[in-house]
Structure formats: structure tokens, C-alpha cells
Motif scaffolding. Sequence first.
Motif, PDB file in Angstrom:
ATOM      1  N   VAL A  54       0.890  -1.371   0.056  1.00 18.11           N
ATOM      2  CA  VAL A  54       0.247   0.107  -0.401  1.00 18.11           C
ATOM      3  C   VAL A  54       0.810   1.596   0.437  1.00 18.11           C
ATOM      4  O   VAL A  54       2.018   1.302   0.760  1.00 18.11           O
ATOM      5  CB  VAL A  54      -0.965   0.170   1.354  1.00 18.11           C
ATOM      6  CG1 VAL A  54      -1.583  -1.332   1.153  1.00 18.11           C
ATOM      7  CG2 VAL A  54       0.072  -0.091   2.470  1.00 18.11           C
ATOM      8  N   THR A  80      -5.372   1.754  -6.430  1.00 18.52           N
ATOM      9  CA  THR A  80      -4.147   1.568  -5.443  1.00 18.52           C
ATOM     10  C   THR A  80      -4.874   1.855  -4.125  1.00 18.52           C
ATOM     11  O   THR A  80      -6.437   2.135  -3.702  1.00 18.52           O
ATOM     12  CB  THR A  80      -4.224   2.553  -5.954  1.00 18.52           C
ATOM     13  OG1 THR A  80      -3.540   3.179  -7.460  1.00 18.52           O
ATOM     14  CG2 THR A  80      -3.295   3.651  -5.078  1.00 18.52           C
ATOM     15  N   ARG A  81      -4.668   1.540  -3.273  1.00 18.17           N
ATOM     16  CA  ARG A  81      -4.517   1.599  -1.989  1.00 18.17           C
ATOM     17  C   ARG A  81      -3.794   2.762  -1.222  1.00 18.17           C
ATOM     18  O   ARG A  81      -2.523   2.673  -1.116  1.00 18.17           O
ATOM     19  CB  ARG A  81      -4.695   0.712  -1.112  1.00 18.17           C
ATOM     20  CG  ARG A  81      -5.384  -0.925  -0.926  1.00 18.17           C
ATOM     21  CD  ARG A  81      -5.894  -1.509  -0.449  1.00 18.17           C
ATOM     22  NE  ARG A  81      -4.822  -2.768  -0.682  1.00 18.17           N
ATOM     23  CZ  ARG A  81      -3.838  -3.320  -0.515  1.00 18.17           C
ATOM     24  NH1 ARG A  81      -4.600  -3.448   1.370  1.00 18.17           N
ATOM     25  NH2 ARG A  81      -3.294  -4.114  -0.347  1.00 18.17           N
ATOM     26  N   GLY A  98      -2.531   5.563   1.733  1.00 17.87           N
ATOM     27  CA  GLY A  98      -3.939   5.771   2.973  1.00 17.87           C
ATOM     28  C   GLY A  98      -2.154   7.012   3.548  1.00 17.87           C
ATOM     29  O   GLY A  98      -1.262   7.450   2.787  1.00 17.87           O
ATOM     30  N   THR A 151      -8.306  10.468  -4.885  1.00 14.82           N
ATOM     31  CA  THR A 151      -9.231   9.693  -5.560  1.00 14.82           C
ATOM     32  C   THR A 151      -9.729   9.600  -7.121  1.00 14.82           C
ATOM     33  O   THR A 151      -9.566   8.964  -7.523  1.00 14.82           O
ATOM     34  CB  THR A 151     -10.542   9.233  -4.417  1.00 14.82           C
ATOM     35  OG1 THR A 151     -10.426   9.280  -3.220  1.00 14.82           O
ATOM     36  CG2 THR A 151     -11.710   8.146  -5.317  1.00 14.82           C
ATOM     37  N   SER A 178      -8.805   2.876  -3.511  1.00  9.46           N
ATOM     38  CA  SER A 178      -9.204   3.387  -1.929  1.00  9.46           C
ATOM     39  C   SER A 178      -8.044   3.893  -1.178  1.00  9.46           C
ATOM     40  O   SER A 178      -7.557   4.306  -1.358  1.00  9.46           O
ATOM     41  CB  SER A 178      -9.144   1.762  -1.521  1.00  9.46           C
ATOM     42  OG  SER A 178      -9.361   2.496   0.242  1.00  9.46           O
ATOM     43  N   VAL A 179      -9.096   5.423  -1.096  1.00  7.50           N
ATOM     44  CA  VAL A 179      -7.906   6.575  -0.105  1.00  7.50           C
ATOM     45  C   VAL A 179      -8.416   6.823   1.541  1.00  7.50           C
ATOM     46  O   VAL A 179      -9.681   6.901   1.501  1.00  7.50           O
ATOM     47  CB  VAL A 179      -7.533   8.155  -1.496  1.00  7.50           C
ATOM     48  CG1 VAL A 179      -7.088   9.095  -0.083  1.00  7.50           C
ATOM     49  CG2 VAL A 179      -7.224   7.580  -2.764  1.00  7.50           C
ATOM     50  N   LYS A 180      -7.506   6.772   2.626  1.00  7.94           N
ATOM     51  CA  LYS A 180      -7.760   7.443   3.541  1.00  7.94           C
ATOM     52  C   LYS A 180      -7.524   8.605   3.777  1.00  7.94           C
ATOM     53  O   LYS A 180      -5.575   8.360   4.125  1.00  7.94           O
ATOM     54  CB  LYS A 180      -8.059   6.118   4.255  1.00  7.94           C
ATOM     55  CG  LYS A 180      -8.954   4.716   3.516  1.00  7.94           C
ATOM     56  CD  LYS A 180      -8.988   3.594   5.523  1.00  7.94           C
ATOM     57  CE  LYS A 180     -10.463   2.860   5.351  1.00  7.94           C
ATOM     58  NZ  LYS A 180     -11.040   3.458   5.364  1.00  7.94           N
ATOM     59  N   CYS A 209      -4.336   1.806   5.496  1.00  7.65           N
ATOM     60  CA  CYS A 209      -5.094   0.807   4.509  1.00  7.65           C
ATOM     61  C   CYS A 209      -4.862  -0.936   4.781  1.00  7.65           C
ATOM     62  O   CYS A 209      -5.874  -1.960   3.797  1.00  7.65           O
ATOM     63  CB  CYS A 209      -5.421   1.182   2.925  1.00  7.65           C
ATOM     64  SG  CYS A 209      -4.816   3.287   2.559  1.00  7.65           S
ATOM     65  N   GLU A 242      -9.450  -0.981   9.844  1.00  6.44           N
ATOM     66  CA  GLU A 242      -9.499   0.505  10.022  1.00  6.44           C
ATOM     67  C   GLU A 242     -10.148   0.208   8.522  1.00  6.44           C
ATOM     68  O   GLU A 242     -11.151   2.101   7.775  1.00  6.44           O
ATOM     69  CB  GLU A 242      -8.593   0.709   9.946  1.00  6.44           C
ATOM     70  CG  GLU A 242      -7.798   1.152  11.528  1.00  6.44           C
ATOM     71  CD  GLU A 242      -8.508   2.180  12.055  1.00  6.44           C
ATOM     72  OE1 GLU A 242      -8.761   3.215  11.596  1.00  6.44           O
ATOM     73  OE2 GLU A 242      -8.400   1.290  13.954  1.00  6.44           O
ATOM     74  N   ILE A 243     -10.615  -0.764   8.036  1.00  2.00           N
ATOM     75  CA  ILE A 243     -11.321  -0.485   6.388  1.00  2.00           C
ATOM     76  C   ILE A 243     -13.198  -0.405   6.741  1.00  2.00           C
ATOM     77  O   ILE A 243     -12.996  -1.306   7.118  1.00  2.00           O
ATOM     78  CB  ILE A 243     -11.092  -1.313   5.509  1.00  2.00           C
ATOM     79  CG1 ILE A 243      -9.597  -1.871   4.987  1.00  2.00           C
ATOM     80  CG2 ILE A 243     -12.103  -1.490   4.000  1.00  2.00           C
ATOM     81  CD1 ILE A 243      -9.027  -3.010   4.325  1.00  2.00           C
TER      82      ILE A 243
END
Length: 331
Positions: free
Chosen positions: A12, A73-74, A76, A109, A115-117, A325, A330-331
Motif C-alpha cells: 500500500v 491503488t490503496r 493512506g 481518489t 481506496s484513499v483514507k 489501508c 480500519e477499512i
Amino acid sequence: MAMTQIDTGTCVIGVDVGGTKVAAGFVDPQGEIHQHTRVAMNSHGSAEEGFAAVTAAIDELWKLAPGMANAATRIGICAPGPLDPHTGVVLNPPNVPCWRNFPLAAEVTRRYGGSVKVENDAKAAGLAEALWGAGRGYRHVFYTCIGTGIGAGILIDGRIYHGRTGAAAEAGHVTIDYHGPRCGCGKKGCIEALASGTAIGKKARAKLAETASRKSAMLDLVGGDINAVTSETVAQAHAAGDALANEILLETVEVLTVWLGNMVDLLEPDVIIMGGGVATMLSPFFGEIRKRLPDWCLNSRCLEIPLVAARYGAHSGIAGGAALCANPREI
């Protein structure tokens, strides 16, 4: 950094946004950082300029993994708060004034997909320590990063404790002396105003000015210019056996112990993890903190709680972003 082959399919991307730089890295499922990049950040420019620094760091990272630019893509992202971790909106961080109500997660994003955090930097770094670092194997973790300021992350059963709106765990702004100096947050006597790197440097300069006749290696290190003394100067002087530097650090240890005693009585974590530059400087004093802790703690079993150094140092933000991620909880 030289180009190497890595399996980005299992990695990630962790991104660390600060007031002067943005760093990004590939992090594998074991928390190892394989590649990382760093670009300058103009936090006093426009929102677009700030975002451009984020994309530049990520784009540079992708250049280290040719052929993978279109992969899922992930990402964080650690960023200074206040921010809303649920929406990924950066609200009004003092250290990144270019962003006000900036939808960082949505913009990243839109650019990269996947996925973006987005999370507060100290909270995310605490998650990385709980997942891969010094907190691995513990259910409840209290993490603090002591550097220029003081941040914290509270992990309960492996999950970040956010509170009602995401603003919880501002432990650096817990007041322990309401007659104390005013903190940058506006309150008086916060632990950040008493024990951060900024506070240590300020205290050292004040003591040197008050005791001008007292010799100190700190003055030698800065060529006699009191205004040039920082917490790093104190650390160097202490390593050289300077008595005044030792006095300053012991006073810092005392107020940190008072604060940690409050954290233990409030949270009773399974482990206390200390990271950041000042924590590294104070690591020889961890035994002294433990020795003093029962005097500032109601909990009679406080010494059963380990006090340990963080695994991640300068790259805690990259690891923290990636942990957002990588951790299924936490997802």
C-alpha cells in the motif's frame, strides 16, 4: 533512490503530509518500507499548490515501479489536523494553512482511483505501531509522538479511537498546570507547552538568560548566542555531561511523568509507546519516568504497563498512512 523491483500488488502507499514536505512510500504487509520519496511542500501557497506536492510525491513513487501506474491503488495519508477522518476533509490545520475544508481524500481518489483514507498523523502513526511496531500483540495502546509539538493516538482493540466527531486523543493539549505558559492552542499549561521540543528550547534559553554566570556547554555549542539554543542543543550538551542540560531534561521528565500518570489513570493501556525526536532524546530517562510514575498515578499496578520506544522514526507518517489501508479493522 535507485529503481528496484518490488511487488506493488501486495503493498500500500503511505503518504506523510507536513508543513514543509510530503513523503510517500510503498509499505508491504509486514510494515516494511521498500521505497520512499520526498518533495517540498508550500503550505502557505494555494490549495492547488499544496495538492500538487501530494501528487508529485506519489507520482515520483510510481516511477520506482514501472508498469504499475494503472494498478489498483490503496493510499493512506497522514496529515496535520484538525481533519475529518470519515470524509477525508482537511479542516483548518495551523501547520498547513493552504488547506481549509479541503477534500483531500476525494481529490486523491479522483486523480488515482482506488481506496484513499486520510487520518491525523499521530493517530495513524499509533496505528502503525499497534499493527507492526512496538505495540504489536497488545489490545489497548497509548502512543505519543513528542517532537516540535506533542500528538497522541489511542488504540482500543486495535482500532483508532476517534471520539464523536474524530477530534479525540488531543492528549498533547491536556492541561497539567493551569498557571503554566500559554500553549499555541490558546490554553494554559498544556503538556505541549511544557515538554515538547519547542518548550525545551524555550526553557533552556530562559535558564541561560537567568543564570548568565553559570557555565554551560549549550552556550559553547551555539557560539554564545542564547537565541540559537534549541532542544537539539540541550540534547548535545547533556550527552557531553552538562549539568544545566541534565537539569532541564529532568524537569521535562517530571512533567511528562505527571501527564503519563493521568493517561494511565484515564485509559490504563496495555502499553505506552513514545516516538518522535524528543522521545528519542529522552529514551535514557525512560527508567526514571517509570521510577517516578507511582507518585503521579492512582493505579497501583501502573508499573506493569511497559513504556517502550516506537519502531518507526522519521518514516512514522509513511507507515501510519499505509496502516490505514493495511489494517482490515480500519477499512
